[in-house]
Motif scaffolding. Structure first.
Motif, PDB file in Angstrom:
ATOM      1  N   ILE A 175       0.844  -1.205   0.000  1.00 10.02           N
ATOM      2  CA  ILE A 175       0.000   0.000   0.000  1.00 10.02           C
ATOM      3  C   ILE A 175       0.875   1.250   0.000  1.00 10.02           C
ATOM      4  O   ILE A 175       0.601   2.214  -0.724  1.00 10.02           O
ATOM      5  CB  ILE A 175      -0.954  -0.014   1.218  1.00 10.02           C
ATOM      6  N   LYS A 176       1.929   1.234   0.796  1.00 11.33           N
ATOM      7  CA  LYS A 176       2.845   2.374   0.839  1.00 11.33           C
ATOM      8  C   LYS A 176       3.470   2.638  -0.525  1.00 11.33           C
ATOM      9  O   LYS A 176       3.665   3.789  -0.932  1.00 11.33           O
ATOM     10  CB  LYS A 176       3.967   2.123   1.863  1.00 11.33           C
ATOM     11  N   GLU A 177       3.784   1.574  -1.250  1.00 16.10           N
ATOM     12  CA  GLU A 177       4.487   1.698  -2.525  1.00 16.10           C
ATOM     13  C   GLU A 177       3.555   1.908  -3.718  1.00 16.10           C
ATOM     14  O   GLU A 177       4.018   2.084  -4.843  1.00 16.10           O
ATOM     15  CB  GLU A 177       5.332   0.440  -2.750  1.00 16.10           C
ATOM     16  N   SER A 178       2.255   1.881  -3.486  1.00 18.36           N
ATOM     17  CA  SER A 178       1.286   1.989  -4.586  1.00 18.36           C
ATOM     18  C   SER A 178       0.628   3.361  -4.615  1.00 18.36           C
ATOM     19  O   SER A 178       0.480   4.021  -3.580  1.00 18.36           O
ATOM     20  CB  SER A 178       0.211   0.907  -4.449  1.00 18.36           C
ATOM     21  N   GLU A 179       0.225   3.768  -5.807  1.00 16.89           N
ATOM     22  CA  GLU A 179      -0.425   5.077  -5.988  1.00 16.89           C
ATOM     23  C   GLU A 179      -1.783   4.975  -6.690  1.00 16.89           C
ATOM     24  O   GLU A 179      -2.518   5.949  -6.755  1.00 16.89           O
ATOM     25  CB  GLU A 179       0.494   6.001  -6.816  1.00 16.89           C
ATOM     26  N   ARG A 180      -2.094   3.796  -7.203  1.00 19.37           N
ATOM     27  CA  ARG A 180      -3.366   3.616  -7.919  1.00 19.37           C
ATOM     28  C   ARG A 180      -4.033   2.334  -7.412  1.00 19.37           C
ATOM     29  O   ARG A 180      -4.168   1.340  -8.124  1.00 19.37           O
ATOM     30  CB  ARG A 180      -3.150   3.549  -9.437  1.00 19.37           C
ATOM     31  N   ILE A 181      -4.466   2.382  -6.169  1.00 23.28           N
ATOM     32  CA  ILE A 181      -5.068   1.211  -5.525  1.00 23.28           C
ATOM     33  C   ILE A 181      -6.560   1.143  -5.868  1.00 23.28           C
ATOM     34  O   ILE A 181      -7.258   2.162  -5.863  1.00 23.28           O
ATOM     35  CB  ILE A 181      -4.894   1.266  -3.999  1.00 23.28           C
ATOM     36  N   VAL A 182      -7.022  -0.052  -6.149  1.00 20.11           N
ATOM     37  CA  VAL A 182      -8.449  -0.298  -6.343  1.00 20.11           C
ATOM     38  C   VAL A 182      -8.870  -1.384  -5.365  1.00 20.11           C
ATOM     39  O   VAL A 182      -8.184  -2.404  -5.219  1.00 20.11           O
ATOM     40  CB  VAL A 182      -8.760  -0.733  -7.796  1.00 20.11           C
TER      41      VAL A 182
END
Length: 247
Positions: A11-18
């Motif tokens: 989650i920390k490393e992601s920017e486009r979470i669905v």
């Protein structure tokens, strides 16, 4: 705990979470799911009509009194409150990380928690429309109706909940938005769904990334495909994740 830490890291490393969720997302809010051992379909085995039939379009048209009796007692949970899963997802949206919530639920708890980017595949109990003149009615109009089958105050036609019943098609615009959101995601979190209801379950196949997370207590057909599989309650998982994410 290692799996929880991995999820927090992703989650920390992601920017486009669905987030793609089903009924299990709301069980910790006191709303029963459908297909588990304690689910709605199991509890209604002694009813003269199967739940799937009572929630079908033809049943709504042919037996609206029976439909509304079942709908009011089993499908409406007005006092339910968002749990940790709903709240953490709302926080991730506020941080700009979560781009979309795609839900099969009709309870509106994601919005109650503060999320605004919610695609409701199966509609919402909070929207109701006259089948004659399309006048809008809120949930209270359904709950407080003196008639078993609520009718429009303007034209006296039957009011129908804006929920997708069996035999009805999903909104194609919402379906397209969901496909696009999943296709563009760099992390998909699938939570609280058995992935058996079509065509909604097929949506996860549009994910093109290499980090897919499945949060579900019971086994699903997607288990072997998930990059990270956690079988704890989804609210508990998301609460632990939020504690790790806190600055």
């Amino acid at each position: 705990m290692q799996k929880i830490e991995t999820l927090a890291t992703w989650i920390k490393e992601s920017e486009r979470i669905v987030f793609f969720g089903g009924a299990g997302t709301s069980t910790e809010s006191g709303i029963p799911d459908f297909r588990s051992a304690a689910g709605l379909y199991q509890s209604e085995q002694h009813s003269p009509y199967p739940p799937e039939e009572m929630l079908s379009h033809h049943f709504f048209v042919e037996r609206p009194e029976v439909f509304y009796d079942f709908y009011r007692t089993k499908m409406i949970h007005k006092d339910a409150k968002p749990n940790a899963c709903h709240q953490v997802l709302a926080e991730l949206e506020q941080r700009g990380k979560l781009k979309s919530i795609i839900t099969q639920n009709i309870d509106g708890l994601h919005q109650k928690a503060g999320s605004s980017k919610v695609l409701e595949l199966h509609g919402s109990i909070h929207r109701n429309y006259c089948m004659g003149c399309a006048r809008f009615y809120d949930l209270d109009a359904i709950i407080e109706s003196v008639d078993i089958v609520p009718r429009c105050s303007s034209c006296q036609s039957v009011i129908k909940p804006d929920v997708v019943l069996y035999e009805e098609a999903l909104d194609q615009n919402i379906l397209y938005e969901a496909m696009e959101a999943i296709s563009n995601a760099d992390l998909i979190i699938i939570g609280g769904t058995s992935l058996t209801v079509q065509p909604a379950a097929q949506l996860v196949s549009y994910y093109q990334g290499n980090r897919s997370v499945l949060l579900n207590v019971d086994a699903t057909a997607y288990d072997h495909r998930a990059d990270l599989h956690i079988t704890q309650k989804i609210g508990e998982v998301m609460h632990q994740v939020s504690q790790i994410l806190e600055p």
